[in-house]
Design a protein around this motif. Structure first.
Motif, PDB file in Angstrom:
ATOM      1  N   MET A   1     -16.608  13.181  14.985  1.00  0.00           N
ATOM      2  CA  MET A   1     -16.462  14.502  14.371  1.00  0.00           C
ATOM      3  C   MET A   1     -15.679  14.372  13.063  1.00  0.00           C
ATOM      4  SD  MET A   1     -15.805  17.087  17.584  1.00  0.00           S
ATOM      5  CE  MET A   1     -14.390  16.197  18.211  1.00  0.00           C
ATOM      6  N   PRO A   2     -16.072  15.124  12.042  1.00  0.00           N
ATOM      7  CA  PRO A   2     -15.403  15.020  10.740  1.00  0.00           C
ATOM      8  C   PRO A   2     -13.940  15.440  10.805  1.00  0.00           C
ATOM      9  CG  PRO A   2     -17.541  16.117  10.538  1.00  0.00           C
ATOM     10  CD  PRO A   2     -17.246  16.000  11.998  1.00  0.00           C
ATOM     11  N   TYR A   3     -13.127  14.744  10.018  1.00  0.00           N
ATOM     12  CA  TYR A   3     -11.697  15.028   9.924  1.00  0.00           C
ATOM     13  C   TYR A   3     -11.390  15.917   8.720  1.00  0.00           C
ATOM     14  CZ  TYR A   3     -10.590  11.151  13.159  1.00  0.00           C
ATOM     15  OH  TYR A   3     -10.500  10.316  14.240  1.00  0.00           O
ATOM     16  N   SER A   4     -10.295  16.679   8.843  1.00  0.00           N
ATOM     17  CA  SER A   4      -9.677  17.337   7.693  1.00  0.00           C
ATOM     18  C   SER A   4      -8.172  17.303   7.895  1.00  0.00           C
ATOM     19  CB  SER A   4     -10.162  18.782   7.532  1.00  0.00           C
ATOM     20  OG  SER A   4      -9.694  19.592   8.605  1.00  0.00           O
ATOM     21  N   LEU A   5      -7.444  17.425   6.777  1.00  0.00           N
ATOM     22  CA  LEU A   5      -5.986  17.304   6.816  1.00  0.00           C
ATOM     23  C   LEU A   5      -5.361  18.551   6.214  1.00  0.00           C
ATOM     24  CD1 LEU A   5      -4.085  14.988   7.757  1.00  0.00           C
ATOM     25  CD2 LEU A   5      -3.860  14.361   5.342  1.00  0.00           C
ATOM     26  N   THR A   6      -4.509  19.207   6.992  1.00  0.00           N
ATOM     27  CA  THR A   6      -3.806  20.404   6.532  1.00  0.00           C
ATOM     28  C   THR A   6      -2.310  20.216   6.773  1.00  0.00           C
ATOM     29  OG1 THR A   6      -4.042  21.461   8.705  1.00  0.00           O
ATOM     30  CG2 THR A   6      -5.775  21.901   7.073  1.00  0.00           C
ATOM     31  N   LEU A  38     -23.679  19.221  -0.869  1.00  0.00           N
ATOM     32  CA  LEU A  38     -22.895  18.617   0.209  1.00  0.00           C
ATOM     33  C   LEU A  38     -22.420  17.258  -0.283  1.00  0.00           C
ATOM     34  CD1 LEU A  38     -21.828  18.477   3.144  1.00  0.00           C
ATOM     35  CD2 LEU A  38     -24.015  17.401   3.757  1.00  0.00           C
ATOM     36  N   ILE A  39     -21.109  17.038  -0.202  1.00  0.00           N
ATOM     37  CA  ILE A  39     -20.514  15.816  -0.739  1.00  0.00           C
ATOM     38  C   ILE A  39     -19.762  15.088   0.359  1.00  0.00           C
ATOM     39  CG2 ILE A  39     -18.813  14.899  -2.372  1.00  0.00           C
ATOM     40  CD1 ILE A  39     -19.561  17.316  -4.159  1.00  0.00           C
ATOM     41  N   LYS A  40     -20.054  13.790   0.475  1.00  0.00           N
ATOM     42  CA  LYS A  40     -19.294  12.896   1.362  1.00  0.00           C
ATOM     43  C   LYS A  40     -18.162  12.320   0.544  1.00  0.00           C
ATOM     44  CE  LYS A  40     -18.726  10.405   5.189  1.00  0.00           C
ATOM     45  NZ  LYS A  40     -17.376   9.873   4.890  1.00  0.00           N
ATOM     46  N   LEU A  41     -16.940  12.713   0.879  1.00  0.00           N
ATOM     47  CA  LEU A  41     -15.779  12.280   0.111  1.00  0.00           C
ATOM     48  C   LEU A  41     -15.399  10.848   0.462  1.00  0.00           C
ATOM     49  CD1 LEU A  41     -13.794  15.598   0.301  1.00  0.00           C
ATOM     50  CD2 LEU A  41     -14.519  14.483  -1.804  1.00  0.00           C
ATOM     51  N   GLY A 135      -8.873  16.799   1.117  1.00  0.00           N
ATOM     52  CA  GLY A 135      -8.399  16.076   2.288  1.00  0.00           C
ATOM     53  C   GLY A 135      -9.308  16.293   3.477  1.00  0.00           C
ATOM     54  N   GLN A 136     -10.584  15.952   3.326  1.00  0.00           N
ATOM     55  CA  GLN A 136     -11.566  16.064   4.395  1.00  0.00           C
ATOM     56  C   GLN A 136     -12.702  15.099   4.114  1.00  0.00           C
ATOM     57  OE1 GLN A 136     -13.434  20.014   4.475  1.00  0.00           O
ATOM     58  NE2 GLN A 136     -12.776  20.350   2.366  1.00  0.00           N
ATOM     59  N   GLU A 137     -13.523  14.871   5.125  1.00  0.00           N
ATOM     60  CA  GLU A 137     -14.594  13.891   4.971  1.00  0.00           C
ATOM     61  C   GLU A 137     -15.826  14.463   4.283  1.00  0.00           C
ATOM     62  OE1 GLU A 137     -14.505  10.645   8.300  1.00  0.00           O
ATOM     63  OE2 GLU A 137     -14.361  12.616   9.268  1.00  0.00           O
ATOM     64  N   TRP A 138     -16.093  15.742   4.483  1.00  0.00           N
ATOM     65  CA  TRP A 138     -17.263  16.401   3.895  1.00  0.00           C
ATOM     66  C   TRP A 138     -16.823  17.704   3.256  1.00  0.00           C
ATOM     67  CZ3 TRP A 138     -22.034  13.979   4.246  1.00  0.00           C
ATOM     68  CH2 TRP A 138     -22.159  12.962   5.202  1.00  0.00           C
ATOM     69  N   VAL A 139     -17.418  18.048   2.117  1.00  0.00           N
ATOM     70  CA  VAL A 139     -17.090  19.310   1.475  1.00  0.00           C
ATOM     71  C   VAL A 139     -18.349  19.873   0.817  1.00  0.00           C
ATOM     72  CG1 VAL A 139     -16.407  18.235  -0.723  1.00  0.00           C
ATOM     73  CG2 VAL A 139     -15.466  20.464  -0.090  1.00  0.00           C
ATOM     74  N   LEU A 308      -8.084   9.184   6.674  1.00  0.00           N
ATOM     75  CA  LEU A 308      -7.433  10.487   6.808  1.00  0.00           C
ATOM     76  C   LEU A 308      -6.652  10.599   8.102  1.00  0.00           C
ATOM     77  CD1 LEU A 308     -10.018  13.139   5.544  1.00  0.00           C
ATOM     78  CD2 LEU A 308      -7.811  12.560   4.521  1.00  0.00           C
ATOM     79  N   ASP A 309      -7.028   9.791   9.100  1.00  0.00           N
ATOM     80  CA  ASP A 309      -6.303   9.825  10.368  1.00  0.00           C
ATOM     81  C   ASP A 309      -5.070   8.936  10.364  1.00  0.00           C
ATOM     82  OD1 ASP A 309      -7.799   7.517  10.203  1.00  0.00           O
ATOM     83  OD2 ASP A 309      -8.404   7.506  12.308  1.00  0.00           O
TER      84      ASP A 309
END
Length: 343
Positions: A1-6, A38-41, A135-139, A308-309
């Motif tokens: 599952m995609p990650y995001s950082l807050t 859709l962008i893969k960071l 700070g996420q994998e997809w945007v 990110l993890d």
């Protein structure tokens, strides 16, 4: 599952609290709508505003939207569907290409400042004004919110460029245009590195007579400063007013020392101009990226952590920033290798 950082909200007063990082997962990859990409960071980078966000010293903080304004990624899908929503030629040309993402919204081209500063302008990343953060994998972003990345840059170098690049472009671009550049730092080693990269000289602001030291470095044929670019505030007016030429400019893009600075009558008598500047327009961002591409400029990267993890590693980047140990940008490599793309 995609990650995001807050950041996670905790109790505490501004300047005393230090919000912890929070890793989140989302069940699906987002889907772009009409006119979107859709962008893969691949990489994102820290700025001082991210540290200020964690200390609650920045306005409009979001605890739901991902952190970081700087990002580099690859366009992997285009929004569309139906005869009236076919992807534009611009979007189709970007498919599978590496891009730099705009670190702001709401400033198209006006020279004086954002067209709608009160409501429309926002810096992305940890902001209530925009759901976008790097700070996420997809945007998913609008197709107008990216610029094709210069081919000589790696993902890490690309992520190091956007916010400081456009801020520096708007405030001053100098060495490549033949200007004499002098720098200040609290670390003599950093001054020496800057000189090695093209600065003519520099001083340590930790030494009380740094202004007099700087004055002695100025060339005989031009013994004055035309422009001071400052991000600290504090005593910059008092320290530089004697060195500036009549009608000289102080361009201030931040006040890390404190929210106020003194203005001296001496500056008024010399017709010194104090000019506030932060970030830049989309037009200036595009011009800056083209300049970087033309001159094969590589942003200076201080340190990189992977993943990110990797909360411990990312926290260590923030520690570097708090202590002022970095020389250049602090970057998170989200995935993949870091070689420049083969276009």
């Amino acid at each position: 599952m995609p990650y995001s950082l807050t950041v996670k909200k905790t109790e505490g007063k501004p300047g005393q609290v230090y919000y912890p990082l929070q890793l989140n997962t989302t069940p699906t990859i987002p889907t772009p709508g009409p006119g979107q990409l859709l962008i893969k960071l691949s990489a994102c980078a820290l700025n001082h505003r991210d540290l200020f966000i964690r200390q609650h010293l920045y306005p409009g903080i979001s605890f739901a939207h991902p952190l970081f304004a700087d990002g580099y990624g690859t366009v992997t899908a285009l929004g569309g569907g139906g005869d009236n929503h076919n992807p534009s030629a611009t979007a189709q040309a970007l498919l599978h290409k590496p891009v730099l993402l705009l670190p702001m919204r709401g400033w198209e081209a006006a020279a004086d400042g954002p067209e709608d500063l009160g409501r429309g302008f926002v810096i992305v990343g940890g902001s209530v004004g925009s759901e976008v953060g790097m700070g996420q994998e997809w945007v998913v972003v609008d197709e107008g919110d990216v610029v094709e990345a210069p081919g000589h840059l790696s993902a890490v170098e690309g992520a190091a460029l956007p916010l400081v690049g456009v801020t520096g472009w708007r405030a001053l671009f100098a060495v490549a245009r033949g200007c004499n550049v002098f720098v200040t730092s609290g670390d003599r080693g950093k001054v020496e590195r800057a000189v090695g990269m093209g600065a003519r000289g520099g001083v340590s602001y930790r030494e009380g007579d740094w202004d007099m030291q700087l004055g002695r470095m100025l060339p005989e044929e031009r013994p004055y400063l035309d422009l001071v670019v400052d991000g600290a505030g504090g005593e910059v007016v008092g320290k530089t007013v004697k060195l500036l030429k009549p009608g000289g400019v102080i361009a201030n893009y931040g006040m890390t020392v404190g929210p106020k600075m003194d203005w001296l009558m001496q500056a008024t008598l010399k017709h010194i101009e104090l000019r506030g500047t932060t970030m830049g327009s989309k037009k200036e961002f595009e011009e800056m990226v083209e300049f970087v591409k033309e001159h094969k400029i590589r942003p200076v990267v201080s340190r990189v952590v992977k993943g990110l993890d990797n909360i411990e590693g990312i926290d260590s980047l923030f520690d570097d920033m708090k202590a002022g140990r970095q020389f250049g940008k602090l970057v998170i490599q989200i995935d993949g290798d870091d070689s420049p793309p083969k276009l």
